[in-house]
Design a protein around this motif. Structure first.
Motif, PDB file in Angstrom:
ATOM      1  N   ILE A 193      15.196 105.302  45.228  1.00 48.75           N
ATOM      2  CA  ILE A 193      14.580 105.562  43.918  1.00 48.75           C
ATOM      3  C   ILE A 193      13.162 106.093  44.107  1.00 48.75           C
ATOM      4  N   GLN A 234      13.300 109.618  45.136  1.00 45.56           N
ATOM      5  CA  GLN A 234      13.711 110.496  44.046  1.00 45.56           C
ATOM      6  C   GLN A 234      12.567 110.716  43.062  1.00 45.56           C
ATOM      7  N   VAL A 235      11.782 109.669  42.802  1.00 45.84           N
ATOM      8  CA  VAL A 235      10.603 109.819  41.943  1.00 45.84           C
ATOM      9  C   VAL A 235       9.638 110.832  42.555  1.00 45.84           C
ATOM     10  N   ASP A 259      11.097 114.192  41.956  1.00 46.19           N
ATOM     11  CA  ASP A 259      10.959 114.518  40.532  1.00 46.19           C
ATOM     12  C   ASP A 259       9.550 115.009  40.219  1.00 46.19           C
ATOM     13  N   ALA A 290       8.509 105.758  36.119  1.00 45.50           N
ATOM     14  CA  ALA A 290       9.555 106.748  36.379  1.00 45.50           C
ATOM     15  C   ALA A 290      10.783 106.043  36.937  1.00 45.50           C
ATOM     16  N   ARG A 291      11.948 106.406  36.416  1.00 43.74           N
ATOM     17  CA  ARG A 291      13.230 105.859  36.877  1.00 43.74           C
ATOM     18  C   ARG A 291      13.236 104.331  36.909  1.00 43.74           C
TER      19      ARG A 291
END
Length: 456
Positions: free
Chosen positions: A115, A118-119, A122, A271-272
């Protein structure tokens, strides 16, 4: 810091050493000169016991045990080179314990998960998209779009009769009775003793309980702001670094910002489903954004790097230093100066002593070093590049300086061009320089941090 005799050991290392419960070597079996020297000296024997415990602790946590064993065998050979010299042996142990402690922290510190990565990706994509419409401020706008609103309860330290900050003695507004009881049960009073302090309660890990953010301004040469976090655990708050440093120690912080001598900013973003402190550390031509987990010890950190190019120019209107009095540059001089700074980029930054002289060295020169670089710099500014400027028949050694990439919408990049003639008693010249930036690259990585984020 902990000071004992001639040795200085950080509080985190002290706790690590104090946890060394295993006994030292079996002195009934001491055979070598080194082993006998250790057994004959109580402080050395205690260091050996700490070493054994530290080594075993690292071996349990380290992913590469073979490398740890190899390094330890090499250290033993170096230690044995001291013979029976106590001071040499003691220094060898002190140095090695520091290394083992640092390696242990690296081994047990938080590892970014999928995660987090991925942040990071992003954010990279968001900056790229926003750079199409805002090539100057895409990073700031991307971070602002993720910034959390006011979702916590904040209160300040109280001041005693001597205007010294103290942790509040009465329950602050918007703090629940349960939270106040947990705050009182936690040893956080010392946090207010080092400067102006404020506190914020908010849930940083999504467990339904509000954690504590402590922010302290200590002033000083760098005008420092420090931030540390405390995790809510049952009926108390636990300092983020409790496993690494004593609970009442001020030896570590999550991050700090330096308002003089750096260009740093912090955004609390979401985020997320996770919360991060996005720590922006700027310099000429580049911004680094570190995504810090707010309640963990961060060593390998998801990072977004943004690189810039600048269009630099020397304005026609200049101002006398430390004055509002303006004057106009001669068009020919403005043209020469603008040409000199045009083309300098973030990769130009060679300052200090050059391999070749910037200006020709005459045979009559008394100090040839004057021709190789501009000289020492001041901590509150960032030198970008040393280079020659030719005006007529005269060669000047020049330096472009800025304030670590500080940038604003009105003026862009504020910078200064400094010039001096080697071995001349003439005062240095200075000219203001302005630059507009645009993003040239946005990249990601996972690694060590720099600046005020390089802490526990």
């Amino acid at each position: 810091m902990y000071i004992k005799g001639r040795y200085i050991v950080s509080a985190c290392a002290l706790l690590f050493f104090q946890q060394a419960l295993a006994s030292g070597m079996d002195c009934t079996k001491a055979a070598s000169v080194v082993e006998k020297a250790i057994c004959a000296d109580k402080p050395l024997y205690e260091l050996d016991a700490q070493m054994g415990a530290a080594y075993r602790k690292l071996m349990k946590a380290a992913p590469e045990q073979a490398e740890v064993k190899k390094a330890q065998r090499q250290w033993l050979r170096e230690r044995d080179g001291c013979g029976e010299e106590v001071s040499c042996l003691s220094q060898r142990y002190q140095d090695r314990l520091q290394v083992l402690h640092a390696q242990w922290i690296d081994a047990v510190a938080y590892k970014p998960d999928e995660i987090d990565k991925q942040v990071m990706e992003d954010l990279q994509q968001r900056v790229r998209e926003m750079s199409k419409e805002s090539p100057e401020f895409a990073l700031e706008r991307a971070l602002n779009s993720l910034t959390l609103g006011s979702i916590g309860s904040s209160f300040s330290a109280e001041l005693d009769e001597d205007e010294q900050p103290l942790f509040p003695t009465t329950i602050p507004k918007d703090v629940t009775q349960d939270e106040w009881k947990a705050l009182q049960a936690s040893d956080i009073k010392g946090a207010a003793e080092s400067g102006q302090t404020s506190y914020t309660l908010m849930d940083l890990d999504g467990d339904g309980q509000r954690d504590l953010i402590v922010e302290t301004y200590s002033g000083g040469t760098g005008m420092f702001h420090y931030t540390e976090t405390w995790r809510r655990s049952d009926g108390r708050f636990i300092r983020r670094t409790a496993e690494f440093v004593p609970q009442n120690s001020n030896d570590s912080v999550l991050f700090y910002t330096n308002d003089r001598g750096a260009n740093q900013a912090v955004y609390l973003i979401g985020a997320r489903g996770k919360i991060y402190f996005a720590y922006q550390n700027g310099s000429y031509g580049e911004d680094q954004v570190y995504l810090l987990n707010p309640l963990k010890v961060n060593r390998q950190v998801p990072t977004v790097s943004v690189r810039y190019d600048y269009q630099l120019k020397v304005p026609h209107t200049q101002y006398i230093e430390d004055s509002d009095k303006a004057y106009e540059l001669e068009p020919s001089l403005q043209k020469v100066l603008t040409k000199a700074v045009t083309g300098l980029d973030a990769n130009a930054g060679m300052t200090g002593q050059q391999k070749k002289p910037l200006c020709p060295i005459p045979k009559t020169a008394k100090d040839s070093e004057e021709y190789y670089g501009y000289g020492a710099s001041y901590y509150a500014i960032e030198p970008v590049a040393d280079f020659p400027v030719i005006i007529g028949d005269d060669c000047y050694v020049a330096r472009l300086i800025n304030w670590f990439g500080t940038y604003d919408e009105k003026n862009g990049l504020p910078a200064v061009l400094l010039m001096r003639k080697p071995e001349s008693e003439d005062p240095q010249r200075s000219y203001s320089v302005n630059g507009r930036r645009h993003i040239t690259q946005v990249s990601t990585s996972v690694g060590k941090t720099e600046g005020g984020a390089d802490n526990f």
